[in-house]
Design an enzyme around this catalytic site. Structure first.
Site, PDB file in Angstrom:
ATOM      1  N   LYS A 215       9.469   3.655   3.066  1.00 20.52           N
ATOM      2  CA  LYS A 215       8.675   4.863   3.359  1.00 20.52           C
ATOM      3  C   LYS A 215       7.912   4.676   4.673  1.00 20.52           C
ATOM      4  O   LYS A 215       7.071   3.776   4.778  1.00 20.52           O
ATOM      5  CB  LYS A 215       7.667   5.147   2.249  1.00 20.52           C
ATOM      6  CG  LYS A 215       6.981   6.498   2.472  1.00 20.52           C
ATOM      7  CD  LYS A 215       5.747   6.695   1.634  1.00 20.52           C
ATOM      8  CE  LYS A 215       4.498   6.175   2.283  1.00 20.52           C
ATOM      9  NZ  LYS A 215       4.103   6.895   3.508  1.00 20.52           N
TER      10      LYS A 215
ATOM     11  N   CYS B 258      -2.096  -3.873  15.484  1.00 18.00           N
ATOM     12  CA  CYS B 258      -2.797  -4.714  14.509  1.00 18.00           C
ATOM     13  C   CYS B 258      -3.343  -5.977  15.152  1.00 18.00           C
ATOM     14  O   CYS B 258      -4.399  -6.472  14.783  1.00 18.00           O
ATOM     15  CB  CYS B 258      -1.845  -5.083  13.382  1.00 18.00           C
ATOM     16  SG  CYS B 258      -0.284  -5.743  14.011  1.00 18.00           S
TER      17      CYS B 258
ATOM     18  N   GLY C  82      -3.782  -2.504   1.410  1.00 19.84           N
ATOM     19  CA  GLY C  82      -3.167  -3.778   0.982  1.00 19.84           C
ATOM     20  C   GLY C  82      -3.827  -4.305  -0.289  1.00 19.84           C
ATOM     21  O   GLY C  82      -3.155  -4.782  -1.213  1.00 19.84           O
TER      22      GLY C  82
ATOM     23  N   GLU D 189     -12.246  -3.413  12.181  1.00 22.94           N
ATOM     24  CA  GLU D 189     -11.074  -2.985  12.941  1.00 22.94           C
ATOM     25  C   GLU D 189     -11.237  -1.509  13.317  1.00 22.94           C
ATOM     26  O   GLU D 189     -11.416  -0.668  12.446  1.00 22.94           O
ATOM     27  CB  GLU D 189      -9.804  -3.167  12.101  1.00 22.94           C
ATOM     28  CG  GLU D 189      -8.548  -2.875  12.892  1.00 22.94           C
ATOM     29  CD  GLU D 189      -7.274  -2.959  12.061  1.00 22.94           C
ATOM     30  OE1 GLU D 189      -7.283  -2.495  10.908  1.00 22.94           O
ATOM     31  OE2 GLU D 189      -6.272  -3.485  12.581  1.00 22.94           O
TER      32      GLU D 189
ATOM     33  N   GLY E 297       0.132  -2.332   6.804  1.00 20.27           N
ATOM     34  CA  GLY E 297      -0.851  -1.257   6.891  1.00 20.27           C
ATOM     35  C   GLY E 297      -2.254  -1.835   6.845  1.00 20.27           C
ATOM     36  O   GLY E 297      -2.476  -3.012   7.158  1.00 20.27           O
ATOM     37  N   SER E 298      -3.188  -1.018   6.421  1.00 20.75           N
ATOM     38  CA  SER E 298      -4.585  -1.435   6.456  1.00 20.75           C
ATOM     39  C   SER E 298      -4.900  -2.428   5.337  1.00 20.75           C
ATOM     40  O   SER E 298      -4.238  -2.451   4.300  1.00 20.75           O
ATOM     41  CB  SER E 298      -5.486  -0.200   6.309  1.00 20.75           C
ATOM     42  OG  SER E 298      -5.215   0.425   5.072  1.00 20.75           O
ATOM     43  N   THR E 299      -5.946  -3.209   5.563  1.00 21.87           N
ATOM     44  CA  THR E 299      -6.372  -4.181   4.558  1.00 21.87           C
ATOM     45  C   THR E 299      -6.811  -3.462   3.283  1.00 21.87           C
ATOM     46  O   THR E 299      -6.526  -3.932   2.176  1.00 21.87           O
ATOM     47  CB  THR E 299      -7.513  -5.046   5.133  1.00 21.87           C
ATOM     48  OG1 THR E 299      -6.967  -5.790   6.232  1.00 21.87           O
ATOM     49  CG2 THR E 299      -8.079  -6.012   4.107  1.00 21.87           C
TER      50      THR E 299
ATOM     51  N   GLU F 119       1.219  -7.394   5.510  1.00 23.37           N
ATOM     52  CA  GLU F 119       0.887  -7.496   6.944  1.00 23.37           C
ATOM     53  C   GLU F 119      -0.234  -6.502   7.186  1.00 23.37           C
ATOM     54  O   GLU F 119       0.012  -5.301   7.272  1.00 23.37           O
ATOM     55  CB  GLU F 119       2.114  -7.170   7.799  1.00 23.37           C
ATOM     56  CG  GLU F 119       3.328  -8.050   7.535  1.00 23.37           C
ATOM     57  CD  GLU F 119       3.168  -9.450   8.099  1.00 23.37           C
ATOM     58  OE1 GLU F 119       2.238  -9.664   8.895  1.00 23.37           O
ATOM     59  OE2 GLU F 119       3.959 -10.321   7.730  1.00 23.37           O
TER      60      GLU F 119
HETATM   61  P1  NAD Z   1      -2.572   2.663   5.966  1.00 25.18           P
HETATM   62  O1  NAD Z   1      -2.860   1.474   5.131  1.00 25.18           O
HETATM   63  O2  NAD Z   1      -3.469   3.820   5.885  1.00 25.18           O
HETATM   64  O3  NAD Z   1      -1.110   3.224   5.647  1.00 25.18           O
HETATM   65  C1  NAD Z   1       0.030   2.401   5.726  1.00 25.18           C
HETATM   66  C2  NAD Z   1       1.113   2.968   4.859  1.00 25.18           C
HETATM   67  O4  NAD Z   1       0.708   2.892   3.500  1.00 25.18           O
HETATM   68  C3  NAD Z   1       1.431   4.435   5.124  1.00 25.18           C
HETATM   69  O5  NAD Z   1       2.820   4.617   5.016  1.00 25.18           O
HETATM   70  C4  NAD Z   1       0.694   5.157   3.990  1.00 25.18           C
HETATM   71  O6  NAD Z   1       1.268   6.398   3.645  1.00 25.18           O
HETATM   72  C5  NAD Z   1       0.860   4.159   2.859  1.00 25.18           C
HETATM   73  N1  NAD Z   1      -0.138   4.230   1.793  1.00 25.18           N
HETATM   74  C6  NAD Z   1      -1.376   4.773   1.818  1.00 25.18           C
HETATM   75  N2  NAD Z   1      -1.985   4.615   0.627  1.00 25.18           N
HETATM   76  C7  NAD Z   1      -1.117   3.960  -0.171  1.00 25.18           C
HETATM   77  C8  NAD Z   1      -1.168   3.480  -1.513  1.00 25.18           C
HETATM   78  N3  NAD Z   1      -2.248   3.648  -2.294  1.00 25.18           N
HETATM   79  N4  NAD Z   1      -0.091   2.825  -2.015  1.00 25.18           N
HETATM   80  C9  NAD Z   1       0.999   2.618  -1.247  1.00 25.18           C
HETATM   81  N5  NAD Z   1       1.110   3.058   0.028  1.00 25.18           N
HETATM   82  C10 NAD Z   1       0.058   3.712   0.564  1.00 25.18           C
HETATM   83  O7  NAD Z   1      -2.451   2.110   7.447  1.00 25.18           O
HETATM   84  P2  NAD Z   1      -2.181   2.910   8.784  1.00 25.18           P
HETATM   85  O8  NAD Z   1      -3.416   3.649   9.138  1.00 25.18           O
HETATM   86  O9  NAD Z   1      -0.891   3.663   8.664  1.00 25.18           O
HETATM   87  O10 NAD Z   1      -1.915   1.727   9.807  1.00 25.18           O
HETATM   88  C11 NAD Z   1      -2.915   1.050  10.471  1.00 25.18           C
HETATM   89  C12 NAD Z   1      -3.173  -0.285   9.812  1.00 25.18           C
HETATM   90  O11 NAD Z   1      -1.969  -1.056   9.774  1.00 25.18           O
HETATM   91  C13 NAD Z   1      -4.159  -1.109  10.617  1.00 25.18           C
HETATM   92  O12 NAD Z   1      -5.075  -1.690   9.733  1.00 25.18           O
HETATM   93  C14 NAD Z   1      -3.274  -2.182  11.262  1.00 25.18           C
HETATM   94  O13 NAD Z   1      -3.940  -3.365  11.597  1.00 25.18           O
HETATM   95  C15 NAD Z   1      -2.225  -2.381  10.215  1.00 25.18           C
HETATM   96  N6  NAD Z   1      -1.012  -2.994  10.778  1.00 25.18           N
HETATM   97  C16 NAD Z   1      -0.751  -4.312  10.508  1.00 25.18           C
HETATM   98  C17 NAD Z   1       0.367  -4.931  11.071  1.00 25.18           C
HETATM   99  C18 NAD Z   1       0.678  -6.373  10.809  1.00 25.18           C
HETATM  100  O14 NAD Z   1       1.778  -6.811  11.138  1.00 25.18           O
HETATM  101  N7  NAD Z   1      -0.224  -7.131  10.235  1.00 25.18           N
HETATM  102  C19 NAD Z   1       1.225  -4.194  11.886  1.00 25.18           C
HETATM  103  C20 NAD Z   1       0.926  -2.850  12.133  1.00 25.18           C
HETATM  104  C21 NAD Z   1      -0.200  -2.250  11.569  1.00 25.18           C
END
Ligand code: NAD
Length: 488
Positions: A194, A302, A251, A399, A246-248, A268
């Site tokens: 997704k 990130c 996560g 962040e 995605g975000s911590t 990640e």
């Molecule tokens: P986010 O956590 O808001 O969303 C990431 C994904 O998770 C999206 O597809 C979203 O629809 C989905 N999501 C949201 N809530 C969910 C849930 N309850 N269960 C399952 N999936 C859910 O993050 P974002 O705003 O899209 O991205 C930015 C974040 O990603 C930043 O914190 C950045 O540091 C991190 N990031 C980390 C890396 C890495 O390699 N460590 C790489 C890129 C981005």
């Protein structure tokens, strides 16, 4: 106090004619369905949501919203393909499909780069020279591993895990899809992926490529939607492994959701990287690395070097050079080949960044921004730096995920190591110095998954990437990136 330091001899921008990349060769449909079992289908709910060009606020397309029934269909298709065609195929044959996907990405690289910039807001220079080439390179690299797993893990009898559920963010939409799909396929797994809700288009284009590559139906399923769709994947009982970027915050929700299940996981997550400049560093190179590390891609990285530590003796000079370089950056149309700074990915993300700019000033930090005209439509943030920052400032701790740099100074190596490690995150760091011994000392003491020396934000499919602490666990890329998709 603002602009107190006099600029260097060259300041300001070259007066460049617009050089926009053409969109003539791009086709974006009005509406896209879900890619399940090798075909595009309408979502069960009948619901679609818009994907917006963040530079113009124009609607690009309507994207299908997958509900639990669609998630279930995608997982069932992936399971069927896993038990059927995919596991019956020799590893060498599997590899051929992955090579084919890589070659098709290269063939369509211009289209993919333009769609990435239209949908995500990043400058075409970034999507053309970074995102798309790295995406193809990941498929090429992992295709090569497919029939060599026994050599990669001698005497360990590696076996695929099953169905992988993969959820990715909006900052590197296509690249993150490649980081997830390529190693999963190379190790013999099938996939339900997704993309993020604001950047679905290149993942859908990748689904079209996968269809064109004639991958057996159900091996890769790409479904679109927001957090609820992601949660549907995470909680599905027939998923064997979750790969999340995605975000911590999200996560943590996912880790709680899968606690006590047999699901394997890689996380990640977020970062707050320290970029450290010593007095003996090649300063112009370091300044360019800082600019690259935080401003290109609008700080939507990130591993962005969002905390800069400068040794006190060169602080004034580095600050002057930095401000001068910031003033030469070009903000505007992401499709223009001269653009350095594109659009912020979404209205929501712009609001988050603006909130932090206010907090920074309220806490007493001094703000400096690129002096430029901001387009009337779209979501924009001028590259910003803060001085007068201390360790306790919110802008130095949290962040921001935008083009915002918080600068602090240091005197000794021990001081800067303590300051740099004083964060809940541990994804990446950078060090700029002429001395190899300092580099080795620092890299061994920094609690960060990746430490770049005299460079920044360099990626290669052969090298592992991942975090410590609240930046997550597990590695993507390289040989390490295969292990989360294998049982031994
Ligand atoms: P986010 O956590 O808001 O969303 C990431 C994904 O998770 C999206 O597809 C979203 O629809 C989905 N999501 C949201 N809530 C969910 C849930 N309850 N269960 C399952 N999936 C859910 O993050 P974002 O705003 O899209 O991205 C930015 C974040 O990603 C930043 O914190 C950045 O540091 C991190 N990031 C980390 C890396 C890495 O390699 N460590 C790489 C890129 C981005």
């Amino acid at each position: 106090m603002k602009n107190k330091i006099k600029p260097l001899a060259f300041s300001g921008k070259w007066d460049l004619d617009p050089a926009p990349e053409s969109t003539d060769h791009i086709s974006i449909k009005d509406q896209y369905g879900l890619f399940i079992n090798g075909k595009f289908k309408n979502p069960s709910s009948g619901n679609y949501f818009p994907s917006i060009n963040p530079a113009t606020e124009e609607k690009l397309s309507m994207i299908a919203e997958a509900n639990d029934k669609d998630v279930n269909d995608a997982v069932s298709a992936a399971r069927k393909a896993y038990n059927g065609a995919w596991s019956k195929m020799t590893a060498k044959e599997r590899g051929k499909y992955i090579y084919r996907i890589a070659r098709l990405i290269q063939e369509k690289s211009r289209e993919l780069a333009v769609v990435e910039s239209l949908d995500g807001g990043k400058p075409i220079r970034e999507s053309r020279d970074v995102d798309v080439p790295i995406t193809a390179a990941h498929f090429f690299y992992y295709a090569g591993w497919t029939d060599k797993l026994k050599y990669a893990f001698p005497n360990r009898n590696p076996e695929s895990v099953g169905v992988a559920g993969q959820v990715i963010p909006w900052n590197f939409p296509l690249m993150m899809a490649a980081w997830k799909i390529a190693p999963a396929l190379a190790t013999g797994n099938t996939v339900v992926l997704k993309p993020a809700e604001t950047t679905s288009l290149t993942a859908i284009k990748l689904a079209e490529i996968i269809q064109e590559a004639d991958l057996p139906a159900g091996v890769v399923n790409i479904i679109t939607g927001a957090g609820a769709t992601g949660a549907g994947i995470v909680n599905h009982p027939d998923i064997d492994k979750i790969a999340f970027t995605g975000s911590t915050g999200v996560g943590k929700i996912i880790m709680k959701a899968i606690a006590g299940t047999n699901k394997k996981s890689t996380m990640e997550l977020g970062g707050k990287a320290a970029n450290i400049i010593f007095e003996d560093a090649p300063l112009d190179q370091a300044v360019e690395g800082v600019i690259n590390g935080i401003y290109f891609n609008q700080g939507h990285v990130c591993c962005a070097g969002s905390r800069l530590f400068v040794q006190e003796s060169v602080y004034e000079l580095v600050l002057r050079k930095l401000k001068d370089r910031i003033q030469s950056l070009i903000l505007g149309n992401p499709l223009d080949k001269n653009t350095d700074i594109g659009a912020i990915n979404s209205k929501e993300q712009l609001a988050t960044i603006n909130k932090y700019l206010k907090i920074g000033q309220k806490e007493g930090a001094e703000m400096f921004q690129l002096d430029c005209s901001i387009p009337k439509k779209g979501f924009w943030c001028a590259p910003t730096l803060f001085t007068n920052v201390s360790q306790s400032h919110v802008i130095a701790k949290e962040e921001i995920f935008g083009p915002v740099l918080a600068i602090q100074t240091f005197r000794t190596i021990d001081e800067v190591i303590t300051k740099a490690n004083n964060t809940p995150f541990g994804l990446s760091a950078g060090v700029w110095t002429d001395k190899g011994s300092k580099i080795f000392n620092l890299t061994s003491q920094m609690r960060a998954g990746v430490v770049w020396a005299n460079t920044y934000n360099k990626f290669d499919p052969t090298s592992p990437f991942g975090g410590y602490k609240e930046s997550g666990h597990g590695r993507e890329g390289g040989l390490h990136g295969l292990t989360p998709y294998l049982n031994f």
